[in-house]
Design a protein around this motif. Structure first.
Motif, PDB file in Angstrom:
ATOM      1  N   ALA A  65      11.983  -8.511   6.487  1.00  0.00           N
ATOM      2  CA  ALA A  65      11.889  -7.069   6.726  1.00  0.00           C
ATOM      3  C   ALA A  65      11.883  -6.377   5.353  1.00  0.00           C
ATOM      4  O   ALA A  65      12.645  -6.767   4.473  1.00  0.00           O
ATOM      5  CB  ALA A  65      13.080  -6.572   7.548  1.00  0.00           C
ATOM      6  N   PHE A  66      11.049  -5.396   5.128  1.00  0.00           N
ATOM      7  CA  PHE A  66      10.140  -4.820   6.103  1.00  0.00           C
ATOM      8  C   PHE A  66       8.690  -5.268   5.820  1.00  0.00           C
ATOM      9  O   PHE A  66       7.847  -5.224   6.700  1.00  0.00           O
ATOM     10  CB  PHE A  66      10.259  -3.289   6.030  1.00  0.00           C
ATOM     11  CG  PHE A  66      11.678  -2.847   6.361  1.00  0.00           C
ATOM     12  CD1 PHE A  66      12.046  -2.588   7.682  1.00  0.00           C
ATOM     13  CD2 PHE A  66      12.657  -2.730   5.379  1.00  0.00           C
ATOM     14  CE1 PHE A  66      13.346  -2.196   8.009  1.00  0.00           C
ATOM     15  CE2 PHE A  66      13.962  -2.355   5.706  1.00  0.00           C
ATOM     16  CZ  PHE A  66      14.305  -2.092   7.015  1.00  0.00           C
ATOM     17  N   ILE A  67       8.460  -5.713   4.603  1.00  0.00           N
ATOM     18  CA  ILE A  67       7.077  -5.993   4.176  1.00  0.00           C
ATOM     19  C   ILE A  67       6.421  -7.112   4.980  1.00  0.00           C
ATOM     20  O   ILE A  67       5.215  -7.126   5.155  1.00  0.00           O
ATOM     21  CB  ILE A  67       7.003  -6.312   2.662  1.00  0.00           C
ATOM     22  CG1 ILE A  67       7.918  -7.490   2.293  1.00  0.00           C
ATOM     23  CG2 ILE A  67       7.388  -5.081   1.854  1.00  0.00           C
ATOM     24  CD1 ILE A  67       7.834  -7.920   0.835  1.00  0.00           C
ATOM     25  N   GLY A  68       7.236  -8.043   5.475  1.00  0.00           N
ATOM     26  CA  GLY A  68       6.686  -9.179   6.211  1.00  0.00           C
ATOM     27  C   GLY A  68       6.162  -8.813   7.588  1.00  0.00           C
ATOM     28  O   GLY A  68       5.536  -9.647   8.241  1.00  0.00           O
ATOM     29  N   TYR A  69       6.422  -7.587   8.043  1.00  0.00           N
ATOM     30  CA  TYR A  69       5.968  -7.159   9.374  1.00  0.00           C
ATOM     31  C   TYR A  69       4.786  -6.210   9.319  1.00  0.00           C
ATOM     32  O   TYR A  69       4.543  -5.448  10.252  1.00  0.00           O
ATOM     33  CB  TYR A  69       7.145  -6.573  10.166  1.00  0.00           C
ATOM     34  CG  TYR A  69       8.240  -7.599  10.366  1.00  0.00           C
ATOM     35  CD1 TYR A  69       7.933  -8.817  10.974  1.00  0.00           C
ATOM     36  CD2 TYR A  69       9.529  -7.402   9.910  1.00  0.00           C
ATOM     37  CE1 TYR A  69       8.903  -9.804  11.124  1.00  0.00           C
ATOM     38  CE2 TYR A  69      10.512  -8.377  10.066  1.00  0.00           C
ATOM     39  CZ  TYR A  69      10.182  -9.572  10.668  1.00  0.00           C
ATOM     40  OH  TYR A  69      11.142 -10.547  10.818  1.00  0.00           O
ATOM     41  N   ARG A 153      24.860   4.584  15.822  1.00  0.00           N
ATOM     42  CA  ARG A 153      24.824   3.168  15.438  1.00  0.00           C
ATOM     43  C   ARG A 153      23.771   2.885  14.369  1.00  0.00           C
ATOM     44  O   ARG A 153      22.755   3.554  14.285  1.00  0.00           O
ATOM     45  CB  ARG A 153      24.547   2.315  16.679  1.00  0.00           C
ATOM     46  CG  ARG A 153      25.762   2.189  17.567  1.00  0.00           C
ATOM     47  CD  ARG A 153      25.467   1.312  18.770  1.00  0.00           C
ATOM     48  NE  ARG A 153      26.675   1.150  19.558  1.00  0.00           N
ATOM     49  CZ  ARG A 153      26.703   0.619  20.773  1.00  0.00           C
ATOM     50  NH1 ARG A 153      25.573   0.183  21.341  1.00  0.00           N
ATOM     51  NH2 ARG A 153      27.846   0.500  21.418  1.00  0.00           N
ATOM     52  N   ARG A 154      24.030   1.793  13.632  1.00  0.00           N
ATOM     53  CA  ARG A 154      23.088   1.348  12.602  1.00  0.00           C
ATOM     54  C   ARG A 154      21.988   0.497  13.215  1.00  0.00           C
ATOM     55  O   ARG A 154      22.112  -0.037  14.317  1.00  0.00           O
ATOM     56  CB  ARG A 154      23.837   0.513  11.557  1.00  0.00           C
ATOM     57  CG  ARG A 154      24.918   1.271  10.808  1.00  0.00           C
ATOM     58  CD  ARG A 154      25.547   0.427   9.717  1.00  0.00           C
ATOM     59  NE  ARG A 154      26.358  -0.657  10.237  1.00  0.00           N
ATOM     60  CZ  ARG A 154      27.700  -0.688  10.252  1.00  0.00           C
ATOM     61  NH1 ARG A 154      28.394   0.336   9.776  1.00  0.00           N
ATOM     62  NH2 ARG A 154      28.343  -1.720  10.730  1.00  0.00           N
ATOM     63  N   GLY A 155      20.927   0.340  12.456  1.00  0.00           N
ATOM     64  CA  GLY A 155      19.851  -0.571  12.848  1.00  0.00           C
ATOM     65  C   GLY A 155      19.974  -1.858  12.067  1.00  0.00           C
ATOM     66  O   GLY A 155      20.136  -1.832  10.846  1.00  0.00           O
ATOM     67  N   VAL A 156      19.962  -2.982  12.770  1.00  0.00           N
ATOM     68  CA  VAL A 156      20.041  -4.277  12.088  1.00  0.00           C
ATOM     69  C   VAL A 156      18.882  -5.159  12.575  1.00  0.00           C
ATOM     70  O   VAL A 156      17.733  -4.711  12.599  1.00  0.00           O
ATOM     71  CB  VAL A 156      21.450  -4.903  12.239  1.00  0.00           C
ATOM     72  CG1 VAL A 156      22.462  -4.148  11.338  1.00  0.00           C
ATOM     73  CG2 VAL A 156      21.962  -4.893  13.684  1.00  0.00           C
ATOM     74  N   ALA A 157      19.166  -6.393  12.979  1.00  0.00           N
ATOM     75  CA  ALA A 157      18.067  -7.313  13.284  1.00  0.00           C
ATOM     76  C   ALA A 157      17.208  -6.878  14.457  1.00  0.00           C
ATOM     77  O   ALA A 157      16.042  -7.267  14.566  1.00  0.00           O
ATOM     78  CB  ALA A 157      18.618  -8.720  13.540  1.00  0.00           C
ATOM     79  N   GLY A 158      17.765  -6.040  15.336  1.00  0.00           N
ATOM     80  CA  GLY A 158      16.999  -5.531  16.464  1.00  0.00           C
ATOM     81  C   GLY A 158      15.786  -4.713  16.044  1.00  0.00           C
ATOM     82  O   GLY A 158      14.869  -4.506  16.844  1.00  0.00           O
ATOM     83  N   ASP A 159      15.759  -4.247  14.791  1.00  0.00           N
ATOM     84  CA  ASP A 159      14.536  -3.660  14.222  1.00  0.00           C
ATOM     85  C   ASP A 159      13.315  -4.461  14.650  1.00  0.00           C
ATOM     86  O   ASP A 159      12.261  -3.907  14.973  1.00  0.00           O
ATOM     87  CB  ASP A 159      14.571  -3.736  12.677  1.00  0.00           C
ATOM     88  CG  ASP A 159      15.446  -2.678  12.022  1.00  0.00           C
ATOM     89  OD1 ASP A 159      15.960  -1.788  12.724  1.00  0.00           O
ATOM     90  OD2 ASP A 159      15.622  -2.760  10.785  1.00  0.00           O
ATOM     91  N   PHE A 160      13.479  -5.774  14.595  1.00  0.00           N
ATOM     92  CA  PHE A 160      12.358  -6.678  14.857  1.00  0.00           C
ATOM     93  C   PHE A 160      11.718  -6.401  16.215  1.00  0.00           C
ATOM     94  O   PHE A 160      10.492  -6.264  16.328  1.00  0.00           O
ATOM     95  CB  PHE A 160      12.857  -8.129  14.775  1.00  0.00           C
ATOM     96  CG  PHE A 160      11.869  -9.145  15.255  1.00  0.00           C
ATOM     97  CD1 PHE A 160      10.775  -9.496  14.480  1.00  0.00           C
ATOM     98  CD2 PHE A 160      12.023  -9.766  16.495  1.00  0.00           C
ATOM     99  CE1 PHE A 160       9.860 -10.429  14.927  1.00  0.00           C
ATOM    100  CE2 PHE A 160      11.112 -10.700  16.937  1.00  0.00           C
ATOM    101  CZ  PHE A 160      10.023 -11.031  16.161  1.00  0.00           C
ATOM    102  N   PHE A 161      12.535  -6.329  17.251  1.00  0.00           N
ATOM    103  CA  PHE A 161      11.984  -6.100  18.593  1.00  0.00           C
ATOM    104  C   PHE A 161      11.364  -4.697  18.722  1.00  0.00           C
ATOM    105  O   PHE A 161      10.341  -4.513  19.377  1.00  0.00           O
ATOM    106  CB  PHE A 161      13.074  -6.263  19.662  1.00  0.00           C
ATOM    107  CG  PHE A 161      13.476  -7.690  19.918  1.00  0.00           C
ATOM    108  CD1 PHE A 161      12.521  -8.657  20.220  1.00  0.00           C
ATOM    109  CD2 PHE A 161      14.817  -8.075  19.885  1.00  0.00           C
ATOM    110  CE1 PHE A 161      12.890  -9.981  20.477  1.00  0.00           C
ATOM    111  CE2 PHE A 161      15.196  -9.389  20.148  1.00  0.00           C
ATOM    112  CZ  PHE A 161      14.232 -10.346  20.441  1.00  0.00           C
ATOM    113  N   VAL A 162      12.021  -3.717  18.117  1.00  0.00           N
ATOM    114  CA  VAL A 162      11.552  -2.340  18.263  1.00  0.00           C
ATOM    115  C   VAL A 162      10.233  -2.147  17.507  1.00  0.00           C
ATOM    116  O   VAL A 162       9.277  -1.552  18.026  1.00  0.00           O
ATOM    117  CB  VAL A 162      12.641  -1.343  17.814  1.00  0.00           C
ATOM    118  CG1 VAL A 162      12.209   0.084  18.107  1.00  0.00           C
ATOM    119  CG2 VAL A 162      13.974  -1.645  18.510  1.00  0.00           C
TER     120      VAL A 162
END
Lengths: 337, 337
Positions: A65-69, A153-162
């Motif tokens: 994250a984030f460039i790899g997406y 709340r903070r954003g963590v690994a769930g960024d991926f799904f969103v």
């Protein structure tokens, strides 16, 4: 427990620039640089007429994250801040201009004060140029605030799904309202619980960013070392998985017969072997609850440099979200075919 | 520099079994277990009539190698040993029986005494059952023996390129001679140089498997901590990359106008950020030599638990090898679409 302060780097102040140069040189079939915006990564075949532009970003040090997406089917651009620091408004605004194709732009990032401030400032500047920009801040980290104050709340690994859901919606040519709705639906359906085993060391510093004693772990610690909800002795993997799953299931409301997707994410130096041992127990627990897993992702998706630790993210799926997760994409970190 | 001895595990003696259970539970769309062979991972849609069967394997602890490379277009089976220990002959033989479809079987593994002994024993036992088995031991590690004794070299991250080429050849339905020829061509064309920053800790042990002092690195160290060729202070990333590339280019004979593929591999706890900084310099050096990069892979492809360090692998391409690397595959660790 001493963090690894030995790094492959030249000048610590140049490490983000050099990482980006390395990234462009490694993946010229997927991404391109922009001389006008040296802190941004653009998808080679991303933006197209009538497609909503998707700009993601945040501090560096969370790679992939984030460039790899960035790439077809996912984000059109990522803007990289310094290590663990939000990107400035100017490169975000420039990215919005560059990916805009008449259908508006969506900004997506983890919910941190610095990111919110800078993406919002960029959105305001964009509005003055008559660019339509909407924003979704990811809030998946269960441990970072109680349920009643969920929007804090903070954003963590769930960024991926969103990000994945929004990228697919945009690639399917939904309009801006539709892409925002997909992102918000994924955001509401995603919960993450993490656990830390040891700290990381920032490139500019020789000291670890927090301290955990030998044999200690901390449940709920954030990806920048933000305090968690309980610190104690290292538990067996199954007990750790239970601690994470208990909290996720208690809140999600997912019940028998439902379908979810899982991400067992490594924070940096935790091995794939350990992540699969964790996945084993998470799956047992979901099997017991008669919740089926549509697709699992196991590996390093959102990291904190070389921190040791892991997180479990679960997204409750309906038919729409399942189709969005399964939609093809081609990025440096994720290929769905 | 203290290795991270905190791990997500239950009983250390059960960690490989539990990893495999977790792996099957995470990727039921790609792999399947076999009750008759609990140490093997089979491709769900791998073996088919008339196709050469591909069996890879080696010690556990190198994930995603070897289990992550099982699937359509790559290996038909992987056999997992204990951590850093070869699998026994019996599960290898069983895998040969199970993937055999009348066209013979190829065994592939890194060139380590234990693996050679056990795969050879399995091949002899297979011959007694009239199964035709051939073997290719990967020998890409430049630092492990001088060029004159190249066949004594160890197999490290270059496994990835050699397995990929053979998997594609097999998926394209080449006969056993053809698949062996593809594997041998890739093996001859692949060179790797590695560097270690810190040790790892085996699950059964609380102590690191070797010692590197604060501020020390070792060029050429093997993936199980085998001694390298020089130990000294940690150098800037560009100097480290130069040390690796110099040795690879000196031996490869690749010249201006040629094309290669690169793998910048992390050994476990080294960040993607650092790997891209290394790739930046490797690419500069190849650009200077007018050698073009067809495709780069950057990330954790063959690890040593949570060891800190990296390696650079280069494969000289001709049209055949390029087509084999680009051939589609779908495995847990690699999707080529």
């Amino acid at each position: 427990m001493v963090a690894n302060s030995k790094k492959f780097m030249n000048d610590p102040d140049a490490i983000v620039r050099e990482m980006l140069e390395g990234f462009f040189g490694a993946h010229p079939d997927i991404v391109r640089p922009s001389s006008a915006n040296p802190r941004a990564v653009y998808a080679l075949d991303g933006p197209r007429e009538g497609k909503v532009g998707l700009v993601i970003g945040g501090g560096s040090g969370h790679e992939p994250a984030f460039i790899g997406y960035v790439g077809k089917g996912l984000a059109d651009a990522a803007v990289a801040g310094n290590v663990f620091a939000s990107p400035a408004p100017e490169p975000i605004l420039q990215a919005a201009r560059d990916v805009h194709r008449g259908a508006g732009v969506l900004f997506m990032y983890g919910n941190y004060a610095g990111d919110v401030m800078n993406f919002d400032m960029a959105a305001e500047m964009a509005a003055m140029e008559d660019l339509t920009v909407r924003s979704v801040a990811v809030i998946d980290d269960v441990a970072s605030a109680p349920r009643e104050r969920r929007t804090e709340r903070r954003g963590v690994a769930g960024d991926f799904f969103v990000f994945k859901a929004a990228g697919a919606a945009s690639d399917k040519m939904l309009d801006l309202d539709g892409v925002v709705a997909a992102a918000e639906k994924a955001n509401a359906a995603t919960l993450t619980m993490g656990v830390a085993m040891s700290a990381c060391t920032l490139p500019q510093s020789a000291a670890p960013n927090f301290h955990l004693g030998d044999g200690e772990m901390e449940i709920g610690m954030g990806v920048h070392g933000e305090p968690g909800i309980s610190r104690g002795p290292v538990l067996p993997a199954d007990k750790v998985a239970d601690e994470l799953v208990d909290r996720i299931l208690a809140e999600s409301g997912a019940g028998a017969g439902e379908q979810v997707s899982l991400l067992v994410n490594g924070l940096g130096s935790t091995t794939l072997m350990e992540l699969y041992v964790l996945h084993r127990r998470v799956r047992q627990r979901l099997d017991d609850a008669r919740i089926s897993i549509h697709r699992s992702f196991v590996g390093e998706y959102v990291t904190s440099l070389e921190m040791a630790g892991a997180s479990v993210s679960m997204i409750r799926l309906d038919d729409d979200l399942r189709r969005l997760l399964d939609h093809p994409c081609r990025t440096a970190a994720l290929v769905v075919a």
